[in-house]
Design a protein around this motif. Sequence first.
Motif, short mmCIF file in Angstrom:
data_model
loop_
_atom_site.label_atom_id
_atom_site.label_comp_id
_atom_site.label_asym_id
_atom_site.label_seq_id
_atom_site.Cartn_x
_atom_site.Cartn_y
_atom_site.Cartn_z
N ASN A 1 -4.27 3.76 6.11
CA ASN A 1 -4.26 5.18 5.76
C ASN A 1 -4.48 6.06 6.99
O ASN A 1 -3.80 7.07 7.18
CB ASN A 1 -5.32 5.47 4.70
N TRP A 2 -5.46 5.67 7.82
CA TRP A 2 -5.73 6.44 9.04
C TRP A 2 -4.50 6.43 9.94
O TRP A 2 -4.13 7.48 10.51
CB TRP A 2 -6.91 5.84 9.79
N ASP B 1 9.34 6.07 -1.22
CA ASP B 1 8.68 4.82 -1.61
C ASP B 1 9.82 3.81 -1.81
O ASP B 1 10.48 3.80 -2.83
CB ASP B 1 7.90 5.04 -2.90
N ARG B 2 10.06 2.99 -0.81
CA ARG B 2 11.27 2.19 -0.62
C ARG B 2 12.40 3.14 -0.23
O ARG B 2 12.22 4.36 -0.27
CB ARG B 2 11.61 1.33 -1.85
N PHE C 1 6.65 0.32 8.35
CA PHE C 1 6.63 -0.99 7.72
C PHE C 1 5.17 -1.39 7.54
O PHE C 1 4.43 -1.57 8.51
CB PHE C 1 7.36 -2.03 8.57
N LEU C 2 4.74 -1.50 6.29
CA LEU C 2 3.35 -1.81 5.96
C LEU C 2 3.21 -3.33 5.94
O LEU C 2 3.68 -4.00 5.03
CB LEU C 2 2.97 -1.19 4.61
N HIS C 3 2.54 -3.84 6.96
CA HIS C 3 2.52 -5.28 7.22
C HIS C 3 1.22 -5.92 6.75
O HIS C 3 0.13 -5.57 7.24
CB HIS C 3 2.70 -5.50 8.73
N ILE C 4 1.31 -6.83 5.78
CA ILE C 4 0.16 -7.60 5.32
C ILE C 4 0.49 -9.09 5.41
O ILE C 4 1.66 -9.46 5.58
CB ILE C 4 -0.26 -7.24 3.88
N GLY D 1 0.76 -1.25 0.00
CA GLY D 1 0.00 0.00 0.00
C GLY D 1 0.79 1.29 0.00
O GLY D 1 0.27 2.34 0.39
N LYS D 2 2.03 1.25 -0.46
CA LYS D 2 2.83 2.48 -0.48
C LYS D 2 2.17 3.56 -1.34
O LYS D 2 2.04 4.71 -0.94
CB LYS D 2 4.25 2.16 -0.96
N GLY D 3 1.74 3.17 -2.54
CA GLY D 3 1.09 4.13 -3.43
C GLY D 3 -0.23 4.63 -2.88
O GLY D 3 -0.56 5.81 -3.02
N GLY D 4 -0.98 3.75 -2.23
CA GLY D 4 -2.25 4.17 -1.65
C GLY D 4 -2.08 5.20 -0.56
O GLY D 4 -2.86 6.15 -0.44
N ILE D 5 -1.05 5.04 0.24
CA ILE D 5 -0.77 6.02 1.30
C ILE D 5 -0.41 7.37 0.70
O ILE D 5 -0.87 8.42 1.16
CB ILE D 5 0.34 5.50 2.22
N ILE D 6 0.42 7.34 -0.34
CA ILE D 6 0.83 8.60 -0.96
C ILE D 6 -0.40 9.35 -1.49
O ILE D 6 -0.52 10.57 -1.34
CB ILE D 6 1.85 8.34 -2.07
#
Length: 282
Positions: free
Chosen positions: A242-243, A127-128, A173-176, A75-80
């Motif tokens: 996002n929140w 982004d990275r 760190f976006l953890h899925i 979700g890096k792009g989604g956060i941006i």
Amino acid sequence: MNLRTALRPPANVDIRDCDPRATPLFPGKGEDDAARLTEKMAPKLDTLQERLYAENKENPTRNVLVILQGIDTAGKGGIIRHVFGLVDPQGVKIHAFKQPTEEELAHDFLWRIERALPGRGMIGIFDRSQYEDVLVVRVDEIVPPQVWEPRFDAINEWEEGLVASGTTIIKCFLHIDPATQQERLLARLENPSKHWKYSPGDVKVRRKWYKYMEAYQDVLNRCNTDTAPWYVIPSNHKWYRNWAVATLLLETLQDMDPQWPVGGFDVAEQIEAVKTSLPAES
């Protein structure tokens, strides 16, 4: 407890103990509440970002760097789009790190990172980041351990110097989990308008999932300093992700408390000058 405290991993964390479905400290009940609460932060974030920019126009000393790391589809792009779209884009600098060029490979691994840093008064988004040089190079065995191992200490030292010079770092760190990644990859394949987001190479990387998680665990344990802590963002729920990042940014900017600069002029005098500045018509 603020969200930064809640999302900072403990020492010697086992990444398997971090639940990517969790929603720590979220005050609502789900996606609709998250959208409303995130949007509610927009005026505060916008004002704080403008104050940071204005404060540094005359006295350039501070900035913010947000580092987004995560496996493909995290979700890096989604956060941006959803978080940093809440502030003036003129005050934001985004840099996405791709495979290093020949020129970049000819220098120390931090050389290209230094060149992408945001200016004073700006919010920079990576982004990275420099962490690719202890993640990808390790998992893909691009360089031997005796090359990437010392980079943990080099990164810690570099980040410490960056903070000492006035940069506040927010490392996310976006953890899925694997099932969520599979769902998101399949969604891209099933929708022709999202095919551009997909690469057959994504499957090759997915096959290395557990090697990447082992590498990320070392990153979290070896580079989670008080100077530049990591935050583990549970990201199975995009709305929570996002929140959470918006909240981390808001907490950070509120603590920084940037101030409007004082004008170096007499206000009353300038009001009069503006009122009398238009020449008479000829």
